[in-house]
Design an enzyme around this catalytic site. Structure first.
Site, PDB file in Angstrom:
ATOM      1  CG  HIS A 121      -1.914   0.979   1.402  1.00  0.00           C
ATOM      2  ND1 HIS A 121      -1.658   2.273   1.798  1.00  0.00           N
ATOM      3  CD2 HIS A 121      -3.256   0.900   1.203  1.00  0.00           C
ATOM      4  CE1 HIS A 121      -2.798   2.941   1.838  1.00  0.00           C
ATOM      5  NE2 HIS A 121      -3.782   2.132   1.482  1.00  0.00           N
ATOM      6  CG  ASP A 198       0.753  -2.656   6.162  1.00  0.00           C
ATOM      7  OD1 ASP A 198      -0.213  -2.898   6.918  1.00  0.00           O
ATOM      8  OD2 ASP A 198       0.645  -1.959   5.142  1.00  0.00           O
ATOM      9  CD  GLN A 201      -6.287  -4.738   3.629  1.00  0.00           C
ATOM     10  OE1 GLN A 201      -7.213  -5.537   3.750  1.00  0.00           O
ATOM     11  NE2 GLN A 201      -6.491  -3.446   3.408  1.00  0.00           N
ATOM     12  CE  LYS A 224      -7.098  -0.917   6.086  1.00  0.00           C
ATOM     13  NZ  LYS A 224      -7.866  -0.255   5.036  1.00  0.00           N
ATOM     14  CB  CYS A 366      -3.692   3.238  -1.596  1.00  0.00           C
ATOM     15  SG  CYS A 366      -4.856   4.553  -1.304  1.00  0.00           S
TER      16      CYS A 366
END
Lengths: 428, 133
Positions: A121, A198, A201, A224, A366
Site C-alpha cells: 500500500h 504492515d 489487511q 479494519k 493505493c
C-alpha cells in the site's frame, strides 16, 4: 459460524441502498462495526469521559483504566510480551510514518538499503520514498511471480549494501496474497535489518503472534478490525522501541520540560504526544474481544467458502472473462478479490454495482506500483469479511452480468482502455 | 447514469486517436481511477479549432464526456471554445453525475483547457486533492 445470526450484530447491514439490500464488499477499505463496538464508544462518552493519565478525579481514573485495558487487549491480540510494547497511533499509516521517521534518525545512513515490496500500500512506500529523496537511502522493491507470490530471495541481492530495514505487508490489500513473513524476517535478520510488518489487511483475518513471526515491529488499524476509525496499533519489540526517538513532541510524552532541556518518557508514552484517541481505543478493545469470540478457525473456514464461491461464480457465469488477479482459491489468500471484466472500466463497474446496492471499490487501491506491475490502470475490488453471505457473492454475480450485458448491448470495439490507439482513428 | 448516449460515445468515441499536425495538446489524469486523457488541437492561423483528437484510457463517463466535448469544439473559434464552462460540459453529458464521478466528467475538459492555455501537462493533477482509497 452462523453468519446469518452474526449479521444481526451489525446494524448497518440492515440498510437498503437504492432500494436494494446493501451488499457490503468493501471491508478491505474499512470493516463495518458490531453494535457492541458502537455501544462501547457511546458509553465511554456517556459515562466515563475524561482525559487520561492526568486527572486524580474518578472519571480521569476510569478513563485511564479503560484506555490501558485496551492496550492490554491489543498486546494480547498480537502476542506481545508486555502492554508497554503497544503504542496507540492514528492508524497503520501513522505507525509506518513513525517508524520511518524514527529509523531515519537512528539507524539509516546515506546509501543504506531499505527493502519493501511491489505488493505494498502507498502508506508503506511513500514514507520510505520521502527518506530516499531527503536522506539518500536506497529503496528496493521485492517482486512477485505471476501468481502474486513474493520472491523472498531478492532480499539477498545487493550484498555490498547495508540492508537496514525490511518493511512488508502480511496480506496484499489488492490481491489478498499472504506473504511468508517468517522466511522474509529470517533472511532480513541475517542481513542485520529491522523487520516491519504492515498487518492492516492481516489483523482482521488471521491470528497474529509477533514472537512466532520473529519480527521487530508490526502495525495495524482499528477500523479494519471491526473497531473505530482514528485508532491504530504499533507493536514494537521493547528494545527496538526504546531505541527510537520521539515522533511528535507535546504533552504526555515528556518526563520534564525546562527552558534549556527536555527529558522524554519511556515507550509507549514517548510516542503518544497529546491526548490520544481514548474512546477509539476503548472501542478497539471491544472489537478485539468480539473477534476473539468469533474464533480464527471459524473465520478462516468461512473465508475459504466465500473464496470458493467467488471463483466458482466467476468461472460458471463468466468463463475466463472475469479475471481475478492474484493467487487462486487453494493458495494462502484472504477473501479479497480484485478483478477485471473486459470492455468495462472498473469505475463504471463500481458505479453500476452501487445502483444495485453492491458496494465495491475501483481504482488503484493505493497501490500504484502494483497496478503498474500487473499492467493495469485500475481494478475493481470486492473484499469480503466475516459478515459476508455466500449468497451475496451471487448477488455480485447477478449485478456483474447486468453490467456486462449493458456494455455489450451494441456492437463494441472492445475496451477503450485496452485497444491500440491507432485502431480508433476510424471511430470518427 | 448510463444512458444510451453515454454508452454509445464510450463504445465508438468521436474524434478518438492521435491527431497528426496538432498545434497544441493537453493532458489530464485522474490518479484515483487510473484514467488518462490527452486532447490535441489543430488551430488555424485565424484562430479556429480545425481539428481535435483525444486519446488515452478512461471510464465510460470520462470517454463519453470528452467525445461529446470534442464534437462541440471542432470548427469553433478558440475564443468561443475558451468560454466553454464546466456547466456546459455537464449539460453535454445530460445526466446528473454523483459527486464521485464529477472528476470523470471533467477529465477531457481539463485536458482541453491545458491544450488551449499551453499549461504543462501532468504536473497539476499531482497537487490536486485526491481521495485516498
Amino acid at each position: 459460524m452462523d453468519v446469518a445470526r452474526l449479521r444481526n450484530d451489525f446494524p448497518i447491514l440492515g440498510r437498503r441502498i437504492h432500494d436494494r439490500p446493501l451488499v457490503y464488499l468493501d471491508s478491505a477499505a474499512t470493516s463495518q462495526k458490531p453494535r457492541c463496538v458502537i455501544d462501547a464508544v457511546a458509553s465511554f462518552y456517556a459515562e466515563h469521559n475524561a482525559n487520561v493519565h492526568r486527572g486524580v478525579h474518578t472519571l480521569g481514573e476510569e478513563a485511564t483504566d479503560a484506555f490501558e485495558r485496551a492496550r492490554e487487549k491489543a498486546a494480547a491480540f498480537v502476542g506481545a510480551r508486555d502492554p508497554a510494547e503497544i503504542v496507540f497511533t492514528r492508524g497503520t499509516t501513522e505507525s509506518l510514518n513513525l517508524l520511518a521517521h524514527g529509523l531515519a534518525r537512528t539507524v539509516l545512513e546515506r546509501g543504506d538499503r531499505v527493502v519493501t515490496t511491489v505488493l505494498e500500500h502507498h502508506s508503506n512506500i511513500v514514507p520510505w520514498q520521502i527518506l530516499r529523496s531527503e536522506r539518500g537511502i536506497r529503496l528496493d522493491f521485492l517482486d512477485i511471480d505471476d501468481g502474486g507470490a513474493l520472491r523472498p530471495e531478492a532480499i539477498d541481492d545487493a550484498p555490498g549494501l547495508r540492508t537496514r530495514v525490511l518493511t512488508v505487508t502480511q496480506v496484499s490489500n489488492v490481491l489478498g496474497t499472504v506473504t511468508p513473513i517468517r522466511e522474509l524476517a529470517e533472511r532480513a535478520h541475517a542481513r542485520g535489518a529491522v523487520v516491519i510488518v504492515d498487518a492492516a489487511q492481516s489483523a482482521p483475518h488471521y491470528p497474529i503472534d509477533v514472537e512466532r513471526l520473529g519480527i521487530d515491529f508490526l502495525a495495524f488499524s482499528g477500523h479494519k478490525t471491526l473497531g473505530p476509525t482514528g485508532i491504530g496499533v504499533l507493536w514494537g519489540r521493547a528494545d527496538r522501541l526504546r531505541s527510537l526517538p520521539p515522533y511528535q513532541g507535546g504533552g504526555e510524552m515528556i518526563r520534564e520540560v525546562h527552558q534549556d532541556r527536555v527529558l522524554f518518557q519511556e515507550p509507549p508514552a514517548r510516542f503518544e504526544a497529546g491526548t490520544p484517541p481514548i474512546a477509539q481505543a476503548v472501542g478497539l478493545g471491544t472489537a478485539l474481544d468480539y473477534l476473539g469470540r468469533v474464533g480464527w478457525e471459524e473465520l478462516a473456514d468461512h473465508e475459504r467458502k466465500i473464496t470458493e464461491r467467488m471463483y466458482r461464480m466467476a468461472n460458471d457465469r463468466f468463463g475466463g472473462r472475469l479475471r481475478i488477479f492474484g493467487p487462486g482459491p487453494g493458495a494462502a489468500r484472504n477473501a479479497t478479490f480484485s478483478f477485471s471484466l473486459p470492455g468495462v472500466h472498473p469505475h463504471d463497474i463500481a458505479s453500476l454495482a452501487d445502483a444495485d446496492g453492491v458496494a465495491l471499490r475501483s481504482g488503484h487501491h493505493c497501490a500504484q506500483p502494483l497496478m503498474e506491475r500487473l499492467g493495469v490502470p485500475a481494478l475493481t475490488r470486492a473484499s469480503a469479511y466475516l459478515y459476508t453471505l455466500p449468497e451475496e457473492i451471487d448477488r455480485l454475480g447477478d449485478c456483474l452480468e447486468r453490467i456486462e450485458a449493458l456494455f455489450a448491448r451494441a456492437p463494441t470495439r472492445g475496451n477503450v482502455a485496452n485497444r491500440a490507439t491507432p485502431d480508433l482513428n476510424t471511430a470518427t | 447514469m448510463y444512458q444510451e448516449v453515454i454508452l454509445q460515445h464510450y463504445r465508438t468515441p468521436k474524434n478518438f486517436g492521435p491527431l497528426s499536425g496538432a498545434t497544441a495538446s493537453g493532458e489530464e489524469s485522474n490518479p484515483l481511477c487510473g484514467d488518462h486523457i490527452r486532447v490535441e488541437l489543430k488551430v488555424s492561423d485565424g484562430g479556429v479549432v480545425e481539428e481535435v483528437g483525444f486519446s488515452g484510457d478512461g471510464c465510460a463517463i470520462s470517454v463519453a464526456a470528452t467525445s461529446l466535448l470534442t464534437q462541440k469544439v471542432k470548427g469553433r473559434p478558440v475564443a468561443e471554445v475558451e468560454k466553454i464552462s464546466r456547466e456546459d460540459v455537464f449539460q453535454l453529458i445530460g445526466i446528473p453525475l454523483s459527486p464521485a464521478r464529477i472528476k470523470c466528467g471533467l477529465t477531457g475538459f481539463v485536458a482541453l483547457g491545458r491544450a488551449l492555455h499551453g499549461e504543462p501537462s501532468g504536473s497539476v493533477s499531482a497537487s490536486e486533492p485526491v481521495g485516498s482509497p
